[in-house]
Design a protein around this motif. Structure first.
Motif, mmCIF file in Angstrom:
data_model
loop_
_atom_site.group_PDB
_atom_site.id
_atom_site.type_symbol
_atom_site.label_atom_id
_atom_site.label_comp_id
_atom_site.label_asym_id
_atom_site.label_seq_id
_atom_site.Cartn_x
_atom_site.Cartn_y
_atom_site.Cartn_z
ATOM 1 N N ARG A 1 21.850 60.194 44.299
ATOM 2 C CA ARG A 1 21.304 59.301 43.272
ATOM 3 C C ARG A 1 20.468 60.109 42.299
ATOM 4 O O ARG A 1 19.614 60.892 42.694
ATOM 5 C CB ARG A 1 20.409 58.243 43.904
ATOM 6 N N LEU A 2 20.706 59.872 41.039
ATOM 7 C CA LEU A 2 19.877 60.484 40.014
ATOM 8 C C LEU A 2 18.756 59.511 39.690
ATOM 9 O O LEU A 2 18.993 58.346 39.414
ATOM 10 C CB LEU A 2 20.704 60.777 38.763
ATOM 11 N N GLY A 3 17.525 59.955 39.764
ATOM 12 C CA GLY A 3 16.401 59.089 39.452
ATOM 13 C C GLY A 3 15.634 58.632 40.672
ATOM 14 O O GLY A 3 14.722 57.825 40.567
ATOM 15 N N GLY A 4 15.997 59.106 41.840
ATOM 16 C CA GLY A 4 15.247 58.744 43.036
ATOM 17 C C GLY A 4 15.977 57.717 43.893
ATOM 18 O O GLY A 4 16.977 57.126 43.499
ATOM 19 N N ASN A 5 15.437 57.504 45.099
ATOM 20 C CA ASN A 5 16.087 56.606 46.063
ATOM 21 C C ASN A 5 16.027 55.146 45.648
ATOM 22 O O ASN A 5 16.902 54.358 46.006
ATOM 23 C CB ASN A 5 15.455 56.776 47.445
ATOM 24 N N ASP A 6 15.003 54.751 44.933
ATOM 25 C CA ASP A 6 14.847 53.348 44.553
ATOM 26 C C ASP A 6 15.399 53.041 43.157
ATOM 27 O O ASP A 6 15.277 51.904 42.692
ATOM 28 C CB ASP A 6 13.367 52.951 44.601
ATOM 29 N N ALA A 7 15.968 54.012 42.509
ATOM 30 C CA ALA A 7 16.456 53.814 41.144
ATOM 31 C C ALA A 7 17.704 52.936 41.148
ATOM 32 O O ALA A 7 18.563 53.060 42.010
ATOM 33 C CB ALA A 7 16.774 55.149 40.494
ATOM 34 N N LYS A 8 17.776 52.047 40.193
ATOM 35 C CA LYS A 8 18.933 51.172 40.023
ATOM 36 C C LYS A 8 19.665 51.591 38.753
ATOM 37 O O LYS A 8 19.028 51.886 37.736
ATOM 38 C CB LYS A 8 18.496 49.709 39.891
ATOM 39 N N PRO A 9 21.001 51.584 38.766
ATOM 40 C CA PRO A 9 21.740 51.944 37.554
ATOM 41 C C PRO A 9 21.506 50.930 36.440
ATOM 42 O O PRO A 9 21.409 49.729 36.685
ATOM 43 C CB PRO A 9 23.210 51.911 37.991
ATOM 44 N N ALA A 10 21.416 51.421 35.226
ATOM 45 C CA ALA A 10 21.223 50.534 34.082
ATOM 46 C C ALA A 10 22.515 49.802 33.734
ATOM 47 O O ALA A 10 22.481 48.715 33.171
ATOM 48 C CB ALA A 10 20.736 51.326 32.877
ATOM 49 N N TYR A 11 23.667 50.398 34.074
ATOM 50 C CA TYR A 11 24.969 49.821 33.756
ATOM 51 C C TYR A 11 25.862 49.884 34.987
ATOM 52 O O TYR A 11 25.765 50.806 35.786
ATOM 53 C CB TYR A 11 25.641 50.581 32.608
ATOM 54 N N ASP A 12 26.763 48.910 35.115
ATOM 55 C CA ASP A 12 27.702 48.948 36.232
ATOM 56 C C ASP A 12 28.897 49.843 35.866
ATOM 57 O O ASP A 12 28.981 50.382 34.763
ATOM 58 C CB ASP A 12 28.151 47.536 36.618
ATOM 59 N N ASN A 13 29.830 50.015 36.803
ATOM 60 C CA ASN A 13 30.950 50.931 36.597
ATOM 61 C C ASN A 13 31.853 50.501 35.439
ATOM 62 O O ASN A 13 32.337 51.342 34.687
ATOM 63 C CB ASN A 13 31.772 51.060 37.876
ATOM 64 N N ILE A 14 32.090 49.213 35.296
ATOM 65 C CA ILE A 14 32.934 48.726 34.206
ATOM 66 C C ILE A 14 32.285 49.036 32.854
ATOM 67 O O ILE A 14 32.965 49.480 31.914
ATOM 68 C CB ILE A 14 33.191 47.209 34.346
ATOM 69 N N SER A 15 30.988 48.863 32.756
ATOM 70 C CA SER A 15 30.299 49.172 31.501
ATOM 71 C C SER A 15 30.374 50.654 31.185
ATOM 72 O O SER A 15 30.599 51.043 30.035
ATOM 73 C CB SER A 15 28.837 48.730 31.575
ATOM 74 N N TRP A 16 30.197 51.490 32.202
ATOM 75 C CA TRP A 16 30.304 52.929 31.976
ATOM 76 C C TRP A 16 31.695 53.295 31.505
ATOM 77 O O TRP A 16 31.880 54.094 30.587
ATOM 78 C CB TRP A 16 29.966 53.712 33.250
ATOM 79 N N PHE A 17 32.716 52.739 32.163
ATOM 80 C CA PHE A 17 34.089 53.038 31.777
ATOM 81 C C PHE A 17 34.349 52.623 30.333
ATOM 82 O O PHE A 17 34.940 53.382 29.559
ATOM 83 C CB PHE A 17 35.079 52.344 32.712
#
Length: 98
Positions: free
Chosen positions: A57-73
């Motif tokens: 995980r980038l940003g630490g263990n408690d970090a949540k992604p700002a975007y889901d996989n579909i948004s990234w794609f």
């Protein structure tokens, strides 16, 4: 850069011919190297994604992604298509080498 631009503006046909000859030589003699490089890079990325390093995980263990996989794609797809459109859409008239 300015010197290169001045030379290009003074002799565009000669510079275009030289770039065309250089591109032809690279495609003819180094095409295998390009294919090997791209294949090696894709293999490395697949290995990194599928190995234990793909779960870091980038940003630490408690970090949540700002975007889901579909948004990234969709963002990556739109960026790729936008790049292609910018290059081939207006570039064809200005860059006759390609």
């Amino acid at each position: 850069m300015i010197l290169f631009l001045v030379v290009l503006l003074i002799a565009p046909d000669r510079i275009g011919a030289a770039f065309g000859a250089g591109r032809e030589w690279i495609v003819t003699n180094l095409g295998w190297f390009f294919i090997l490089g791209v294949t090696s890079w894709v293999a490395f990325l697949l290995w990194a994604a599928l190995s234990r390093y793909g779960a870091i995980r980038l940003g630490g263990n408690d970090a949540k992604p700002a975007y889901d996989n579909i948004s990234w794609f969709t963002m990556l797809f739109a960026g790729g298509i936008g790049t292609v459109l910018m290059f081939w859409g207006g570039g064809g008239a200005y860059f006759p080498l390609f």
